[in-house]
Scaffold this active site. Structure first.
Site, PDB file in Angstrom:
ATOM      1  N   ARG A  36     -49.020  -9.974 -67.543  1.00  0.00           N
ATOM      2  CA  ARG A  36     -49.987 -10.842 -66.867  1.00  0.00           C
ATOM      3  C   ARG A  36     -49.968 -12.222 -67.499  1.00  0.00           C
ATOM      4  NH1 ARG A  36     -51.835 -12.969 -70.565  1.00  0.00           N
ATOM      5  NH2 ARG A  36     -53.332 -12.241 -72.098  1.00  0.00           N
ATOM      6  N   GLY A 133     -43.995 -10.861 -77.252  1.00  0.00           N
ATOM      7  CA  GLY A 133     -44.644 -11.791 -78.167  1.00  0.00           C
ATOM      8  C   GLY A 133     -44.934 -13.144 -77.575  1.00  0.00           C
ATOM      9  N   GLY A 135     -47.505 -13.771 -75.310  1.00  0.00           N
ATOM     10  CA  GLY A 135     -48.840 -13.891 -74.751  1.00  0.00           C
ATOM     11  C   GLY A 135     -48.919 -13.486 -73.296  1.00  0.00           C
ATOM     12  N   ASP A 183     -56.180  -7.702 -70.256  1.00  0.00           N
ATOM     13  CA  ASP A 183     -54.751  -7.431 -70.142  1.00  0.00           C
ATOM     14  C   ASP A 183     -54.503  -6.113 -69.407  1.00  0.00           C
ATOM     15  OD1 ASP A 183     -54.716  -9.682 -71.683  1.00  0.00           O
ATOM     16  OD2 ASP A 183     -53.833  -8.736 -73.448  1.00  0.00           O
TER      17      ASP A 183
END
Length: 396
Positions: A36, A133, A135, A183
């Site tokens: 996302r 990694g 985000g 998330d």
């Protein structure tokens, strides 16, 4: 300059083929869950606020099959991104262990066991084109994909919100990251061509259409990695809780900026700034959803830049590379098709998200790529995504 991606069907086929090569038989099940990107509303989710994410068309895919008998029950997992395999015994209490990446699946397996839906032995092959990694919630994509797989394997179907909460608990207890619900919720419930205005207190989501082909979401990966389990994320959460206690509210969702300002001299200055970011960011997020519905793109851009400035100065989770991307975007400006840009995700590296005029996407990507590499010596990765659908079963 813009990275192309494998369509989900092709990624699923490749994952199934790798399972066949690795285990000598075709998979019985293939499932997928997306990463996302959060358009705005950063570090508001664990403060009971609002967020405005969308699922991206980058997925984690799991191909799986029941393993041959004759050995104690276990999960055997092979990752296309990691060397070696992880073997998890199922005949003993499940605990976090090594390798670290397997803990996301391990925590979900523990959640199903707690629901009275224990797993039998499985072989699982993991593939993903969600940047790691960056985000973009590669961890949530893995968790939600695992939960989707375990649903079809055990026959124990979960309400989508229940599934998201089970995955969040897995990240808390097995990965050590005290994340909010955004998330996992987005990966489980994402809707094609829609953002989700998620109320993180009520867990209700309002669909915000983003289907105009004239507007695109361009994501810029700085290729600087962040490590949320390193303590900074938890520290920010503790500071927010301290601010809420000082203001005598349940969560910073319930505080107002004027109320905070009256306490300026009585609060630790760092805690004050953390609270100021959260309170103003919640307001920006609701306003941004309204502006997107109205196609008020200048307002959307202004809110995105204000969000980045607040994350940089008050919340202190940006970094030089993210700031550089956003400054390049500001200089490109709306006259050249750049609507707005901000860091996205937990911070300390990772990605920036921008909203751009579709016709200008290539020129903007070329400019950001060249200027960022010249300034930092790092080659960024850029890609465009439409709002995508959430977790899905591709073969059962």
């Amino acid at each position: 300059m813009i990275d192309q991606h494998l369509p989900l069907a092709r990624l699923a086929d490749e994952t199934a083929e790798k399972f066949q090569q690795r285990f000598g038989r075709p998979p019985q099940w293939v499932v997928a869950a997306p990463g996302r990107v959060n358009l705005i509303g950063e570090h508001t989710d664990y403060n009971d606020g609002f967020v405005l994410p969308m699922a991206i068309d980058r997925y984690t895919v799991l191909a799986a099959g029941r393993s041959p008998g004759g050995e104690p029950p276990r999960l055997r997992m092979v990752s296309g991104h990691k060397q070696g395999e992880a073997v998890i015994p199922l005949n003993i209490p499940l605990q976090p262990g090594q390798p670290a990446w397997a803990n996301y699946v391990l925590g979900v397996a523990a959640g199903f066991a707690a629901l009275g839906a224990p797993l039998a032995s499985l072989d699982i092959l993991v593939e993903s084109n969600v940047p790691l990694g960056g985000g973009l919630s590669s961890s949530a994509a893995l968790e939600v994909a695992a939960a989707t797989l375990f649903e079809v394997v055990t026959g124990h179907r979960l309400d989508p919100v229940e599934k998201a909460l089970l995955c969040q608990k897995a990240e808390h207890e097995f990965a050590g990251v005290p994340c909010g619900i955004m998330d996992q919720f987005t990966s489980a419930l994402g809707r094609e061509n829609h953002l989700l205005l998620l109320d993180c207190r009520s867990r209700q989501a309002e669909l915000v259409p983003l289907s105009d082909p004239a507007v695109s979401v361009l994501i810029i990966n700085t290729n600087v990695k962040h490590h949320l389990a390193g303590g900074e994320y938890a520290r920010r959460r503790q500071q927010c809780e301290a601010a809420a206690r000082h203001l005598r509210v349940r969560a910073l969702r319930d505080a107002h900026l004027d109320q905070l300002k009256t306490q300026h001299d009585q609060m630790d200055p760092v805690v004050f700034r953390r609270a100021r970011h959260v309170i103003t960011e919640i307001g920006r997020t609701v306003r941004a959803a309204t502006a997107i519905k109205a196609s008020d793109w200048p307002e959307v851009g202004s809110l995105m830049y204000d969000s980045h400035d607040s994350l940089r100065d008050d919340y202190e989770v940006s970094c030089a590379e993210l700031d550089e991307v956003v400054e390049i975007a500001r200089k490109i400006g709306p006259g050249n098709g750049m609507i707005g840009c901000r860091m996205t995700g937990g911070g300390f590296g990772g990605c920036a998200v921008s909203v751009v005029q579709s016709a200008a996407t290539r020129d903007i990507a070329k400019k950001i790529h060249g200027d960022y590499q010249q300034k930092t010596g790092i080659q960024p990765a850029l890609f465009v995504s439409r709002p995508a659908a959430g977790a899905t079963v591709l073969k059962a």
